[in-house]
Design an enzyme around this catalytic site. Structure first.
Site, PDB file in Angstrom:
ATOM      1  N   ARG A 127      67.065   4.676  27.571  1.00 21.21           N
ATOM      2  CA  ARG A 127      66.245   5.672  28.282  1.00 21.21           C
ATOM      3  C   ARG A 127      65.155   6.154  27.341  1.00 21.21           C
ATOM      4  NH1 ARG A 127      66.080  11.314  27.652  1.00 21.21           N
ATOM      5  NH2 ARG A 127      64.509  10.323  26.415  1.00 21.21           N
ATOM      6  N   GLU A 134      69.434   9.166  19.856  1.00 20.22           N
ATOM      7  CA  GLU A 134      68.102   9.339  20.429  1.00 20.22           C
ATOM      8  C   GLU A 134      67.885   8.407  21.617  1.00 20.22           C
ATOM      9  OE1 GLU A 134      65.816  11.463  19.253  1.00 20.22           O
ATOM     10  OE2 GLU A 134      64.331  10.822  20.711  1.00 20.22           O
ATOM     11  N   ASP A 135      67.454   8.973  22.731  1.00 22.59           N
ATOM     12  CA  ASP A 135      67.052   8.183  23.900  1.00 22.59           C
ATOM     13  C   ASP A 135      68.118   7.202  24.394  1.00 22.59           C
ATOM     14  OD1 ASP A 135      64.811   9.682  23.992  1.00 22.59           O
ATOM     15  OD2 ASP A 135      63.377   8.065  23.737  1.00 22.59           O
ATOM     16  N   ASN A 173      57.910  13.743  29.607  1.00 23.85           N
ATOM     17  CA  ASN A 173      57.058  12.848  28.845  1.00 23.85           C
ATOM     18  C   ASN A 173      57.152  11.439  29.417  1.00 23.85           C
ATOM     19  OD1 ASN A 173      55.932  14.372  26.719  1.00 23.85           O
ATOM     20  ND2 ASN A 173      57.935  14.456  25.732  1.00 23.85           N
ATOM     21  N   ASP A 178      69.167  14.768  19.877  1.00 26.90           N
ATOM     22  CA  ASP A 178      67.943  15.555  19.968  1.00 26.90           C
ATOM     23  C   ASP A 178      67.496  15.779  21.410  1.00 26.90           C
ATOM     24  OD1 ASP A 178      65.780  16.914  18.665  1.00 26.90           O
ATOM     25  OD2 ASP A 178      64.526  15.314  19.440  1.00 26.90           O
ATOM     26  N   ASP A 179      67.732  14.783  22.267  1.00 23.68           N
ATOM     27  CA  ASP A 179      67.305  14.922  23.667  1.00 23.68           C
ATOM     28  C   ASP A 179      68.039  16.067  24.350  1.00 23.68           C
ATOM     29  OD1 ASP A 179      65.712  12.495  23.540  1.00 23.68           O
ATOM     30  OD2 ASP A 179      67.651  11.515  23.368  1.00 23.68           O
ATOM     31  N   TYR A 210      53.766   9.525  17.946  1.00 22.12           N
ATOM     32  CA  TYR A 210      54.887   9.911  18.789  1.00 22.12           C
ATOM     33  C   TYR A 210      54.392  10.048  20.225  1.00 22.12           C
ATOM     34  CZ  TYR A 210      59.563  11.049  19.782  1.00 22.12           C
ATOM     35  OH  TYR A 210      60.814  10.990  20.320  1.00 22.12           O
ATOM     36  N   LYS A 240      60.067   9.006  15.233  1.00 22.34           N
ATOM     37  CA  LYS A 240      60.778  10.267  14.941  1.00 22.34           C
ATOM     38  C   LYS A 240      60.948  10.442  13.448  1.00 22.34           C
ATOM     39  CE  LYS A 240      62.477  12.868  18.238  1.00 22.34           C
ATOM     40  NZ  LYS A 240      63.185  13.095  19.478  1.00 22.34           N
TER      41      LYS A 240
HETATM   42  P1  NAD Z   1      67.775  12.066  32.104  1.00 21.53           P
HETATM   43  O1  NAD Z   1      67.640  10.684  32.615  1.00 21.53           O
HETATM   44  O2  NAD Z   1      69.022  12.455  31.397  1.00 21.53           O
HETATM   45  O3  NAD Z   1      67.582  13.110  33.319  1.00 21.53           O
HETATM   46  C1  NAD Z   1      66.632  12.991  34.334  1.00 21.53           C
HETATM   47  C2  NAD Z   1      67.124  13.847  35.485  1.00 21.53           C
HETATM   48  O4  NAD Z   1      66.105  13.935  36.475  1.00 21.53           O
HETATM   49  C3  NAD Z   1      68.361  13.338  36.182  1.00 21.53           C
HETATM   50  O5  NAD Z   1      69.257  14.383  36.366  1.00 21.53           O
HETATM   51  C4  NAD Z   1      67.863  12.879  37.549  1.00 21.53           C
HETATM   52  O6  NAD Z   1      68.838  13.063  38.552  1.00 21.53           O
HETATM   53  C5  NAD Z   1      66.719  13.820  37.753  1.00 21.53           C
HETATM   54  N1  NAD Z   1      65.737  13.322  38.718  1.00 21.53           N
HETATM   55  C6  NAD Z   1      65.261  12.076  38.865  1.00 21.53           C
HETATM   56  N2  NAD Z   1      64.378  12.038  39.885  1.00 21.53           N
HETATM   57  C7  NAD Z   1      64.292  13.286  40.370  1.00 21.53           C
HETATM   58  C8  NAD Z   1      63.543  13.888  41.414  1.00 21.53           C
HETATM   59  N3  NAD Z   1      62.712  13.164  42.163  1.00 21.53           N
HETATM   60  N4  NAD Z   1      63.711  15.202  41.629  1.00 21.53           N
HETATM   61  C9  NAD Z   1      64.550  15.928  40.890  1.00 21.53           C
HETATM   62  N5  NAD Z   1      65.275  15.418  39.877  1.00 21.53           N
HETATM   63  C10 NAD Z   1      65.147  14.109  39.626  1.00 21.53           C
HETATM   64  O7  NAD Z   1      66.515  12.313  31.177  1.00 21.53           O
HETATM   65  P2  NAD Z   1      66.272  13.514  30.144  1.00 21.53           P
HETATM   66  O8  NAD Z   1      66.701  13.126  28.782  1.00 21.53           O
HETATM   67  O9  NAD Z   1      66.817  14.761  30.699  1.00 21.53           O
HETATM   68  O10 NAD Z   1      64.682  13.549  30.088  1.00 21.53           O
HETATM   69  C11 NAD Z   1      63.941  13.889  31.234  1.00 21.53           C
HETATM   70  C12 NAD Z   1      62.478  14.032  30.848  1.00 21.53           C
HETATM   71  O11 NAD Z   1      62.325  15.098  29.924  1.00 21.53           O
HETATM   72  C13 NAD Z   1      61.856  12.792  30.198  1.00 21.53           C
HETATM   73  O12 NAD Z   1      60.549  12.655  30.654  1.00 21.53           O
HETATM   74  C14 NAD Z   1      61.820  13.152  28.749  1.00 21.53           C
HETATM   75  O13 NAD Z   1      60.775  12.486  28.048  1.00 21.53           O
HETATM   76  C15 NAD Z   1      61.541  14.639  28.854  1.00 21.53           C
HETATM   77  N6  NAD Z   1      61.915  15.344  27.630  1.00 21.53           N
HETATM   78  C16 NAD Z   1      60.948  16.085  27.026  1.00 21.53           C
HETATM   79  C17 NAD Z   1      61.236  16.751  25.869  1.00 21.53           C
HETATM   80  C18 NAD Z   1      60.189  17.581  25.177  1.00 21.53           C
HETATM   81  O14 NAD Z   1      60.297  17.847  23.996  1.00 21.53           O
HETATM   82  N7  NAD Z   1      59.175  18.013  25.865  1.00 21.53           N
HETATM   83  C19 NAD Z   1      62.500  16.659  25.324  1.00 21.53           C
HETATM   84  C20 NAD Z   1      63.486  15.913  25.987  1.00 21.53           C
HETATM   85  C21 NAD Z   1      63.169  15.251  27.151  1.00 21.53           C
END
Ligand code: NAD
Length: 550
Positions: free
Chosen positions: A158, A247-248, A411, A270-271, A106, A176
């Site tokens: 995504r 997912e994603d 991530n 899940d996201d 993963y 997953k």
């Molecule tokens: P998403 O595309 O829905 O959201 C990303 C957000 O970041 C958007 O609102 C965008 O406007 C904002 N953004 C982009 N550039 C930016 C900047 N320079 N400054 C401030 N904000 C900015 O994506 P998501 O599903 O919310 O995921 C975001 C991240 O979180 C990914 O890297 C994902 O892998 C990670 N994530 C981690 C976990 C975990 O378990 N640790 C779980 C879910 C998501």
């Protein structure tokens, strides 16, 4: 949910599987683990070398070989090949070495694997349903030979923080579902990975001769909605009661699909929801160190997408549960996106999903200024922009708080807001830190900190197991809240002392069983479950967990 045994799996085949076909069937194959008696009874004599190896010895050999490989992508490929040859052995080694192997099957390695998917492709796994399969999706689903109870589906738009990877994103549902089996014992035959291949807008993939997907731009609008709807309807017809995990998906689609289906059928995202629960659990654990209440915190997010708004919603619900009004709770949750602080009077307006988090406040253009202005007690990074928790950001949080909460959840590792060592170094070892990517323990000023991943994999396996075991009709936010409380309660005092906000990953099957119980209880209490609860719910849940053995 009954865990099918070998005989049942075999009896679902048209003829008893024997001989070479048995060695080629990953659900039944034991390779050199077949005993002398089995070799005689199953027509295997001569098809295997003489020496019989125990599963333990096979597992040791696999791990030795794995550790000798030069990089993580090669390890991913080797593990995939084992998954394709011998599922029991694959899941045995994942269960027994979860700390080491989860990052390989993963995040973060799966991100690299998805980028290289067409180049490392060996055998297909799961179902690829293309936009041109409209009208016959049920037929495709019937080609799947097993009784799916859980589908993880993506359209690849995504993938982690890596953007549109089209059909290459299949690595994510596959990874997953491997975790569902390893971490919560959901039987492999009950798990179905699905790729909705609606094309990709990623030019470099469209020009890549080895790209596996349809070479067309993404289908959008009504055609996209109708396609997903046909899939959802067909999946529920072919696999009655199936749990569907989105997912994603890119964030507009993710919110739209969740909103469309969540109150009607058994789905979750899940996201949005799994991330929310894992982050909330981390905040609850942080409260055990600070002694404060969640409802006294002020949380500032970097990012305003699926993860941020999902976490924000659940944090607000949890604050309300602690006695705040909704308006009071909302004032404690703030978001910064790529255009600065999310405020009501932003020039150019806001997308719908951000409106609910927009405050009456003058515009603030950048994250550091937002911190200085709002004085949050915690910052949560989910913007997928690496390095954004700069030394100055971390130092400012440490000036404002005795124990600043710093969650760098993006991530894969290249997108992490800061590393563990940066978080501890720039806060004088006072950060209450959780990360999206794995980091080794950090030694600083004579103290060792053990950061743990705020990874959804603590939550979704147990939620899925609880949903399947109870036969719930819906997956609700109350279930995710229950999952977060359960996870936080399982963090030991020793964990807290060393700075860990989550339990050790090797305890994951115990964690998943407890979360499944909490989720199933909500389903029974709310009249969403099928039937009546068993007397010993934990015992029942545990009895339904597949344990990979010969
Ligand atoms: P998403 O595309 O829905 O959201 C990303 C957000 O970041 C958007 O609102 C965008 O406007 C904002 N953004 C982009 N550039 C930016 C900047 N320079 N400054 C401030 N904000 C900015 O994506 P998501 O599903 O919310 O995921 C975001 C991240 O979180 C990914 O890297 C994902 O892998 C990670 N994530 C981690 C976990 C975990 O378990 N640790 C779980 C879910 C998501």
């Amino acid at each position: 949910m009954n865990v099918p045994d070998r005989a049942e799996i075999r009896s679902t085949a048209k003829e008893a599987v024997r001989g070479i076909a048995l060695l080629r069937d990953p659900l039944l194959n034991r390779g050199t683990g077949f005993t002398e008696q089995e070799r005689d009874a199953l027509g295997l004599r001569g098809l295997l070398p003489a020496h019989v190896l125990s599963m333990k010895a096979q597992a040791e050999r696999v791990m030795t070989n794995l550790r000798s490989l030069p990089n993580d992508l090669e390890k991913y490929v080797a593990l995939n090949a084992l998954h394709d040859r011998n599922e029991a052995l694959f899941f045995r080694i994942v269960c027994d070495n979860i700390d080491e192997i989860q990052p390989l099957i993963y995040t973060p390695t799966v991100g690299l694997a998805c980028q290289r998917f067409g180049h490392i492709f060996q055998r297909p796994r799961g179902l690829f349903i293309g936009a041109n399969d409209r009208g016959r999706i049920a037929d495709l689903l019937r080609n799947w030979p097993y009784p799916a109870k859980l589908i993880v589906v993506t359209d690849g738009e995504r993938i982690l923080g890596l953007g549109d990877l089209g059909a290459n994103g299949m690595g994510i549902p596959v990874g997953k579902l491997s975790l569902y089996t390893a971490c919560a014992g959901i039987h492999p035959t009950h798990c179905l990975p699905v790729m909705l291949d609606v094309g990709t807008n990623n030019e470099s993939l469209l020009n890549d001769p080895y790209y596996v997907g349809q070479r067309q731009k993404r289908v959008t609008g009504a055609a996209y909605d109708e396609f997903v709807d046909e899939f959802v309807t067909a999946a529920r017809a072919v696999f009655p009661g199936v749990l569907i995990q989105f997912e994603d998906f890119a964030n507009q689609q993710a919110f739209h699909l969740l909103h469309k289906y969540r109150d009607k059928i058994c789905v979750f995202n899940d996201d949005i929801q799994g991330t929310a629960a894992v982050a909330l659990a981390g905040l609850f654990s942080a409260m055990r160190t600070t002694g404060g209440k969640l409802s006294e915190q002020k949380v500032l997010f970097l990012g305003a997408g699926e993860a941020a708004t999902g976490i924000a919603d659940l944090v607000i619900s949890a604050m309300i549960a602690e006695g705040l009004s909704e308006a009071e709770a909302r004032l404690r949750v703030w978001l910064v996106d790529s255009r600065g602080l999310v405020v009501k009077n932003r020039a150019g307006g806001l997308t719908e999903h951000k409106m609910r988090y927009a405050h009456e406040h003058p515009p603030v253009g950048d994250f550091l200024t937002a911190i200085r202005t709002l004085k949050p007690t915690g910052i949560i990074g989910v913007a997928a922009v690496g390095g954004t928790f700069t030394p100055e950001v971390l130092q400012t949080m440490a000036e404002l708080n005795t124990r600043p909460i710093i969650f760098a959840l993006s991530n894969p590792t290249s997108k992490a807001e800061c590393s563990a060592i940066e978080a501890y170094r720039h806060t004088g070892g006072r950060a209450l830190f959780a990360c999206g990517s794995p980091y080794d323990p950090v030694a600083l000023d004579g103290k060792t900190f053990v950061p743990r991943q705020g990874n959804n994999s603590y939550i979704f396996p147990g939620v899925g197991l609880g949903a399947i075991v109870s036969g719930t009709r819906l997956v609700t936010d109350e279930m995710f809240m229950a999952a977060a409380h359960t996870l936080a309660q399982l963090v030991s005092e020793a964990d807290i002392k060393q700075g860990s906000l989550y339990p050790a990953l090797p305890r994951i099957r115990e964690v998943s069983a407890q979360i499944a119980v909490a989720v199933a209880k909500v389903a029974y209490d709310r009249g969403l479950a099928a039937g009546v609860p068993p007397n010993d719910l934990l015992g029942y849940v545990q009895s339904q967990m597949y344990d990979p053995r010969y």
